[in-house]
Design a protein around this motif. Structure first.
Motif, short mmCIF file in Angstrom:
data_model
loop_
_atom_site.label_atom_id
_atom_site.label_comp_id
_atom_site.label_asym_id
_atom_site.label_seq_id
_atom_site.Cartn_x
_atom_site.Cartn_y
_atom_site.Cartn_z
N VAL A 1 51.80 51.37 3.81
CA VAL A 1 50.81 52.43 4.24
C VAL A 1 49.87 52.05 5.60
N LEU A 2 49.44 50.77 5.38
CA LEU A 2 48.67 50.09 6.53
C LEU A 2 49.48 50.11 7.63
N ASP A 3 50.56 49.45 7.55
CA ASP A 3 51.50 49.50 8.88
C ASP A 3 51.77 50.61 9.40
N LEU A 4 52.02 51.67 8.45
CA LEU A 4 52.38 52.99 9.22
C LEU A 4 51.07 53.66 9.79
N LEU A 5 50.11 53.54 9.30
CA LEU A 5 48.75 53.83 9.83
C LEU A 5 48.45 53.00 11.23
N GLY A 6 48.61 51.85 11.37
CA GLY A 6 48.49 51.10 12.51
C GLY A 6 49.30 51.83 13.69
N ARG A 7 50.84 52.02 13.29
CA ARG A 7 51.68 52.53 14.12
C ARG A 7 51.44 54.07 14.55
N ALA A 8 50.88 54.66 13.48
CA ALA A 8 50.59 56.13 13.98
C ALA A 8 49.24 56.18 14.75
N ARG A 9 48.25 55.35 14.79
CA ARG A 9 47.12 55.12 15.60
C ARG A 9 47.36 55.02 17.06
N ALA A 10 48.47 54.51 16.90
CA ALA A 10 48.95 54.27 18.48
C ALA A 10 49.16 55.66 19.32
N LEU A 11 49.61 56.59 18.42
CA LEU A 11 49.87 57.90 19.05
C LEU A 11 48.70 58.72 19.46
N GLN A 12 48.53 59.06 20.79
CA GLN A 12 47.20 59.81 20.97
C GLN A 12 47.18 61.05 20.50
N GLN A 13 48.41 61.70 19.90
CA GLN A 13 48.42 62.98 19.71
C GLN A 13 47.92 62.96 17.74
N LEU A 14 47.75 61.79 17.29
CA LEU A 14 47.62 61.82 15.92
C LEU A 14 46.24 62.75 15.50
N SER A 15 46.52 63.63 14.59
CA SER A 15 45.56 64.46 14.14
C SER A 15 45.16 64.39 12.51
N VAL B 1 54.22 67.88 11.51
CA VAL B 1 53.92 67.43 10.07
C VAL B 1 55.08 67.05 9.34
N ALA B 2 54.64 65.75 8.78
CA ALA B 2 55.74 65.19 7.83
C ALA B 2 55.03 64.93 6.40
N LEU B 3 55.92 64.83 5.34
CA LEU B 3 55.26 64.12 4.25
C LEU B 3 56.18 63.09 3.82
N VAL B 4 55.63 61.74 3.79
CA VAL B 4 56.46 60.34 3.66
C VAL B 4 56.30 59.74 2.30
N SER B 5 57.15 59.09 1.93
CA SER B 5 56.66 58.29 0.52
C SER B 5 56.99 56.69 0.83
N LEU B 6 56.12 55.97 0.30
CA LEU B 6 56.14 54.58 0.60
C LEU B 6 55.91 53.85 -0.92
N ASP B 7 56.37 52.66 -0.76
CA ASP B 7 56.14 51.93 -2.11
C ASP B 7 55.35 50.82 -2.08
N SER B 8 54.74 50.60 -1.07
CA SER B 8 53.29 49.56 -1.05
C SER B 8 52.25 49.93 -0.18
N TYR B 9 51.38 49.42 -0.62
CA TYR B 9 50.24 49.76 0.22
C TYR B 9 49.93 48.99 1.69
N ASN B 10 50.56 47.76 1.68
CA ASN B 10 50.97 47.28 2.79
C ASN B 10 51.84 48.05 4.02
#
Ligand SMILES: Cc1cc2nc3c(=O)[nH]c(=O)nc-3n(C[C@H](O)[C@H](O)[C@H](O)COP(=O)(O)OP(=O)(O)OC[C@H]3O[C@@H](n4cnc5c(N)ncnc54)[C@H](O)[C@@H]3O)c2cc1C
Length: 466
Positions: free
Chosen positions: A239-253, A228-237
């Motif tokens: 956030v979307l970029d990170l979500l796209g990358r995270a989705r590529a992990l089959q372990q994402l829960s 588990v990690a808590l991260v901070s970001l400065d733009s919504y783009n």
């Protein structure tokens, strides 16, 4: 029937029910009003009696008697629902499933657990764990929320992105209809195409079609790792970029997002102030897998690359189970919201993930334009398109709760979003339902209800009026 004869008929019914269920099966007076039908508001049931059956046969008998007397009922699970579905009027009796909380069977080979509907979700999770298995439905209210309540609301929660909603995790169920008929739909198979899949009708029906008494839950192998990690970001783009990358992990829960206004309030608790609250967005990411080394490499690789590419402004990684729980407590700060934002209206909507920040911005602008001063927070299960928005009902806005709802749902309509993502319509969003589904869909829903409960005995004020 006059008010007096109606009262006498109800008294007679309650006496009959006491005969069937025994004294401990029928509560009245202060034993009823000491409870609240709502987790965030003090709403005692106005019902003259609360019934506590122990078996499906007793639920069936209650409904036979209520059907004969034409007396409606409201169903209670853990009373953590936030759509007003458990609110009960003086004309209704409450049926609580609190004494139907047994584990009937665990099949570790087939991966199923058969339980009574009053069992708490946390107990299901604990029992599954004893067998090396896992029930993926997980929500902040799991200590009280029941199997029956989560089925009735098709609860979602924190791990939908990986394992789906309650609908995807229930194989079968047993339900009692408004006239007392017991419907045995206790399928245990992953594959069963024998006619209509009737159990799906009851999942998400908010107690309007039948009383769920038992369920066959689908269990999966218990993941062996949790990062588990808590991260901070400065733009919504970002956030979307990170979500796209995270989705590529089959372990994402889990992929949970908090806008700055939410985190700033929760970070008022020093234990939860783990990152600088000035950042625009905060994301809790979780992966669960079975290979410590591979999962660690995949998770830290994701975060390192996100840092290198300038997506993250800061990050905290949990290095123990306790720290993972602490990070989850940041996301599950509902008691702080109640304290700091209460009274507030809570919205539970789905929108196109790519436009979620634009939606939040439009809601804020519409509230500012209409009401001048207001306070709101945004957060939610963004990986599932689901955002929660809380709007404080301050001295200036308290009387305007309805106008605030019209304002937010008006913006939602322009985005083609869903009126409720996981909490349901209950009694609180009834009026808005017709504006957010097609007329034909609404008519078909009414036909289904009419077929199963023609006199509206079950949760009659829930979903729609007639
Ligand atoms: C802190 C907190 C966090 C939450 N987080 C989430 C979340 O992440 N995701 C989510 O989806 N929800 C969440 N909720 C909302 C709530 O926990 C869910 O809606 C849950 O499914 C309700 O279960 P319950 O047993 O408390 O049902 P209740 O509140 O008792 O009832 C909910 C509805 O179901 C009906 N019902 C109850 N039992 C039965 C039955 N056996 N048969 C038929 N109908 C029945 C009731 O009449 C009512 O209409 C949260 C609530 C709180 C307070």
């Amino acid at each position: 029937m006059t008010a007096r004869t109606a009262g006498a008929a109800l008294d007679e019914l309650v006496a009959q029910l006491r005969n069937e269920l025994g004294d401990s099966g029928v509560l009245t007076g202060a034993d009823v009003t000491a409870r609240s039908c709502d987790p965030f508001l003090d709403v005692p049931p106005a019902a003259p009696a609360l019934l506590r059956p122990r078996t499906t046969a007793e639920v069936s008998r209650i409904m036979q008697l209520c059907h004969a007397a034409n007396v409606p009922v409201v169903l209670h699970g853990g009373r953590t629902g936030v759509a007003g579905g458990a609110h009960a009027t003086a004309a209704e009796l409450v049926i609580s499933l609190e004494r139907m909380n047994r584990i009937v069977e665990v099949d570790p080979i087939g991966g199923t657990m058969t339980v009574e509907a009053g069992l708490a979700i946390e107990t299901v999770q604990q029992e599954a764990e004893k067998h090396g298995l896992f029930y993926p439905i997980d929500l902040g209210s799991k200590g009280s929320a029941t199997v029956g309540g989560t089925i009735a609301t098709n609860a979602g929660g924190n791990r939908v992105i990986r394992w789906g909603m309650t609908r995807q995790n229930v194989l079968g169920l047993e339900a009692v209809l408004a006239d007392g008929t017991v419907l045995d739909l206790q399928n245990r198979f992953l594959k069963n195409n024998t006619g209509y899949d009737l159990k799906q009708l009851f999942i998400g029906s908010e107690g309007t079609l039948g009383i769920v008494c038992k369920a066959v839950l689908r269990l999966v192998a218990k993941p062996q790792t949790q990062k588990v990690a808590l991260v901070s970001l400065d733009s919504y783009n970002s956030v979307l970029d990170l979500l796209g990358r995270a989705r590529a992990l089959q372990q994402l829960s889990a992929f949970e997002v908090m806008w700055q206004d939410y985190y700033a309030i929760v970070a008022g608790d020093p234990a939860r102030r783990v990152l600088d609250p000035q950042a625009q967005f905060f994301v809790l990411i979780e992966v669960m897998g079975n290979d410590e080394a591979a999962d660690e490499a995949a998770f830290s690789g994701l975060l390192e690359r996100a840092f290198e590419d300038g997506l993250l402004t800061d990050a905290v990684l949990a290095t123990s189970g306790k720290q993972a729980d602490d990070l989850w407590r940041v996301r599950e700060g509902s008691e702080i919201l109640v304290r700091e934002m209460g009274p507030f209206i809570s919205f539970d909507i789905s929108v196109d993930i790519r436009r979620a920040d634009e939606f939040v911005g439009k809601v804020r602008a519409a509230l500012a334009q209409t009401f001048g001063f207001y306070r709101s927070v945004a957060f939610g299960h963004l990986g599932d398109s689901n955002i929660h928005i809380g709007v404080h009902l301050g001295p200036d806005t308290r009387e305007r709760g309805h106008a605030i709802e019209c304002c937010v749902y008006g913006v939602l309509k322009g985005f083609g979003g869903a009126l409720t993502a996981e909490h349901g319509i209950g009694t609180m969003k009834r009026e808005f339902l017709p504006h957010h589904i097609s007329a034909n869909a609404l008519t078909t829903m009414k036909h289904v209800r009419q077929a199963l409960d023609p006199v509206r005995l079950l949760n009659r004020n829930v979903l729609f009026e007639s």
